[in-house]
Enzyme design. Structure first.
Site, PDB file in Angstrom:
ATOM      1  N   LYS A 191       0.835  -1.212   0.000  1.00  0.00           N
ATOM      2  CA  LYS A 191       0.000   0.000   0.000  1.00  0.00           C
ATOM      3  C   LYS A 191       0.870   1.263   0.000  1.00  0.00           C
ATOM      4  CE  LYS A 191      -1.791  -1.093   4.022  1.00  0.00           C
ATOM      5  NZ  LYS A 191      -1.086  -2.339   4.399  1.00  0.00           N
ATOM      6  N   ARG A 196     -10.055   0.332   8.703  1.00  0.00           N
ATOM      7  CA  ARG A 196      -9.551  -0.991   9.043  1.00  0.00           C
ATOM      8  C   ARG A 196     -10.539  -1.794   9.877  1.00  0.00           C
ATOM      9  NH1 ARG A 196      -3.833   0.287   8.830  1.00  0.00           N
ATOM     10  NH2 ARG A 196      -2.549  -1.410   9.569  1.00  0.00           N
TER      11      ARG A 196
HETATM   12  P1  AP5 Z   1       4.943  -1.395   2.005  1.00  0.00           P
HETATM   13  O1  AP5 Z   1       4.393  -0.839   0.731  1.00  0.00           O
HETATM   14  O2  AP5 Z   1       5.701  -0.467   2.878  1.00  0.00           O
HETATM   15  O3  AP5 Z   1       3.794  -2.144   2.826  1.00  0.00           O
HETATM   16  P2  AP5 Z   1       2.373  -1.623   3.338  1.00  0.00           P
HETATM   17  O4  AP5 Z   1       1.289  -2.300   2.580  1.00  0.00           O
HETATM   18  O5  AP5 Z   1       2.341  -0.132   3.372  1.00  0.00           O
HETATM   19  O6  AP5 Z   1       2.360  -2.305   4.770  1.00  0.00           O
HETATM   20  P3  AP5 Z   1       2.483  -1.720   6.245  1.00  0.00           P
HETATM   21  O7  AP5 Z   1       3.323  -2.680   7.011  1.00  0.00           O
HETATM   22  O8  AP5 Z   1       2.897  -0.293   6.251  1.00  0.00           O
HETATM   23  O9  AP5 Z   1       0.990  -1.849   6.678  1.00  0.00           O
HETATM   24  P4  AP5 Z   1       0.404  -1.953   8.077  1.00  0.00           P
HETATM   25  O10 AP5 Z   1      -1.010  -1.956   7.750  1.00  0.00           O
HETATM   26  O11 AP5 Z   1       0.879  -3.063   8.911  1.00  0.00           O
HETATM   27  O12 AP5 Z   1       1.017  -0.671   8.825  1.00  0.00           O
HETATM   28  P5  AP5 Z   1       0.420   0.783   9.063  1.00  0.00           P
HETATM   29  O13 AP5 Z   1       1.541   1.726   9.032  1.00  0.00           O
HETATM   30  O14 AP5 Z   1      -0.747   1.030   8.211  1.00  0.00           O
HETATM   31  O15 AP5 Z   1       5.872  -2.656   1.620  1.00  0.00           O
HETATM   32  C1  AP5 Z   1       6.523  -3.404   2.617  1.00  0.00           C
HETATM   33  C2  AP5 Z   1       7.932  -3.797   2.150  1.00  0.00           C
HETATM   34  O16 AP5 Z   1       7.844  -4.630   0.988  1.00  0.00           O
HETATM   35  C3  AP5 Z   1       8.803  -2.599   1.740  1.00  0.00           C
HETATM   36  O17 AP5 Z   1      10.113  -2.832   2.162  1.00  0.00           O
HETATM   37  C4  AP5 Z   1       8.700  -2.568   0.206  1.00  0.00           C
HETATM   38  O18 AP5 Z   1       9.881  -2.053  -0.363  1.00  0.00           O
HETATM   39  C5  AP5 Z   1       8.493  -4.038  -0.139  1.00  0.00           C
HETATM   40  N1  AP5 Z   1       7.589  -4.228  -1.288  1.00  0.00           N
HETATM   41  C6  AP5 Z   1       6.457  -3.508  -1.578  1.00  0.00           C
HETATM   42  N2  AP5 Z   1       5.847  -3.977  -2.703  1.00  0.00           N
HETATM   43  C7  AP5 Z   1       6.620  -5.048  -3.120  1.00  0.00           C
HETATM   44  C8  AP5 Z   1       6.508  -5.966  -4.218  1.00  0.00           C
HETATM   45  N3  AP5 Z   1       5.505  -5.862  -5.118  1.00  0.00           N
HETATM   46  N4  AP5 Z   1       7.452  -6.937  -4.351  1.00  0.00           N
HETATM   47  C9  AP5 Z   1       8.489  -7.019  -3.441  1.00  0.00           C
HETATM   48  N5  AP5 Z   1       8.635  -6.166  -2.374  1.00  0.00           N
HETATM   49  C10 AP5 Z   1       7.713  -5.192  -2.221  1.00  0.00           C
HETATM   50  O19 AP5 Z   1      -0.138   0.634  10.571  1.00  0.00           O
HETATM   51  C11 AP5 Z   1       0.741   0.471  11.656  1.00  0.00           C
HETATM   52  C12 AP5 Z   1      -0.036   0.400  12.963  1.00  0.00           C
HETATM   53  O20 AP5 Z   1      -0.739   1.638  13.174  1.00  0.00           O
HETATM   54  C13 AP5 Z   1      -1.132  -0.673  13.041  1.00  0.00           C
HETATM   55  O21 AP5 Z   1      -0.615  -1.919  13.445  1.00  0.00           O
HETATM   56  C14 AP5 Z   1      -2.091  -0.063  14.070  1.00  0.00           C
HETATM   57  O22 AP5 Z   1      -1.603  -0.231  15.378  1.00  0.00           O
HETATM   58  C15 AP5 Z   1      -2.026   1.418  13.739  1.00  0.00           C
HETATM   59  N6  AP5 Z   1      -3.062   1.818  12.767  1.00  0.00           N
HETATM   60  C16 AP5 Z   1      -2.842   2.333  11.516  1.00  0.00           C
HETATM   61  N7  AP5 Z   1      -4.001   2.589  10.892  1.00  0.00           N
HETATM   62  C17 AP5 Z   1      -4.990   2.233  11.753  1.00  0.00           C
HETATM   63  C18 AP5 Z   1      -6.408   2.244  11.676  1.00  0.00           C
HETATM   64  N8  AP5 Z   1      -7.057   2.675  10.577  1.00  0.00           N
HETATM   65  N9  AP5 Z   1      -7.107   1.789  12.755  1.00  0.00           N
HETATM   66  C19 AP5 Z   1      -6.485   1.357  13.865  1.00  0.00           C
HETATM   67  N10 AP5 Z   1      -5.148   1.309  13.997  1.00  0.00           N
HETATM   68  C20 AP5 Z   1      -4.396   1.743  12.948  1.00  0.00           C
HETATM   69 ZN    ZN Z   2       2.344   1.272   4.955  1.00  0.00          ZN
END
Ligand code: AP5
Ligand code: ZN
Length: 213
Positions: A13, A88
């Protein structure tokens, strides 16, 4: 365009958002990035969010709904936005519908970054981020020009505190139990497109652009 990107941790994402944002002049609203900034700045919001984030659990609906409601008022978001990591829970999705109704708009498209859990540990444990810009790298799949250094600013890269195998397990559990029902919620509204998120980044970008054209 008003878009939602849904998918498990590491599904891409945050990697695809900047590309789509530039192509369509949208603002990128990542609740994860906003919460991490609040935790680093030790704001009252950050203090409330930190414990759940460190454990890989979801922060309360009220907190994240408040952040999004405020962020959507920014001038740069008036042309449209990408919601990355929000909603979420079904409660967040219902609150979002209310917020948009109040503004006389609605969601155009929801992209579901579909991917098997087994691929995600390698993606998560190899990720390095540049906190101030939100740029992310991967030691194997998207390495920076110099290890540990952001390509554009020259500043150091860091690893997220929740990017380890143990916390990933609870983030995945939260995704399957609380966020998968949100995918069904949008499926019923016929705005959902599935993306093959296991493909290489450029192929995912092509699929995303096609879904939005
Ligand atoms: P990347 O694109 O960074 O992954 P992402 O989908 O953004 O995943 P996240 O880990 O950021 O999502 P998340 O939902 O766990 O965390 P968030 O910050 O939202 O890609 C990951 C890696 O893979 C990178 O190194 C990239 O280079 C590589 N990559 C990407 N695409 C690739 C491909 N096609 N092939 C190979 N490699 C690839 O949330 C964090 C925390 O915040 C949550 O746990 C929660 O506690 C809180 N939070 C956030 N939003 C909410 C909400 N709405 N409600 C409640 N709590 C929330
Ligand atoms: Zn992310």
């Amino acid at each position: 365009k008003r878009l939602i990107f849904i998918g498990p941790p590491g599904s891409g994402k945050g990697t695809q958002s900047p590309v789509v944002k530039d192509e369509f002049c949208l603002c990128h609203l990542s609740t994860g990035d906003m919460l991490r900034a609040a935790v680093n700045a030790k704001t009252p919001l950050g203090v409330k969010a930190k414990e759940a984030m460190d454990k890989g659990e979801l922060v309360s609906d009220d907190l994240v709904v408040g952040i999004i409601d405020e962020a959507m008022n920014k001038p740069k978001c008036q042309k449209g936005f990408i919601l990355d990591g929000f909603p979420r829970t079904v409660t967040q999705a219902e609150k979002l519908d209310e917020m948009l109704k109040k503004r006389g708009t609605e969601i155009d498209k929801v992209l579901n970054f579909a991917i098997d859990d087994s691929i995600l540990e390698e993606r998560i444990t190899g990720r390095w981020i540049h906190p101030s810009s939100g740029r992310s790298y991967h030691t194997k799949f998207a390495p920076p020009k110099t290890p540990g250094v952001d390509d554009l600013s020259g500043e150091p890269l860091i690893q997220r505190k929740d990017d380890n195998a143990e916390v990933l397990r609870s983030r995945l559990k939260a995704f399957h139990s609380q966020t998968e029902p949100v995918i069904d919620y949008y499926g019923k509204k016929a705005v959902l497109t599935n993306i093959h998120a296991e493909k290489p980044p450029q192929e995912v970008t092509a699929e995303v652009k096609k879904a939005l054209s």
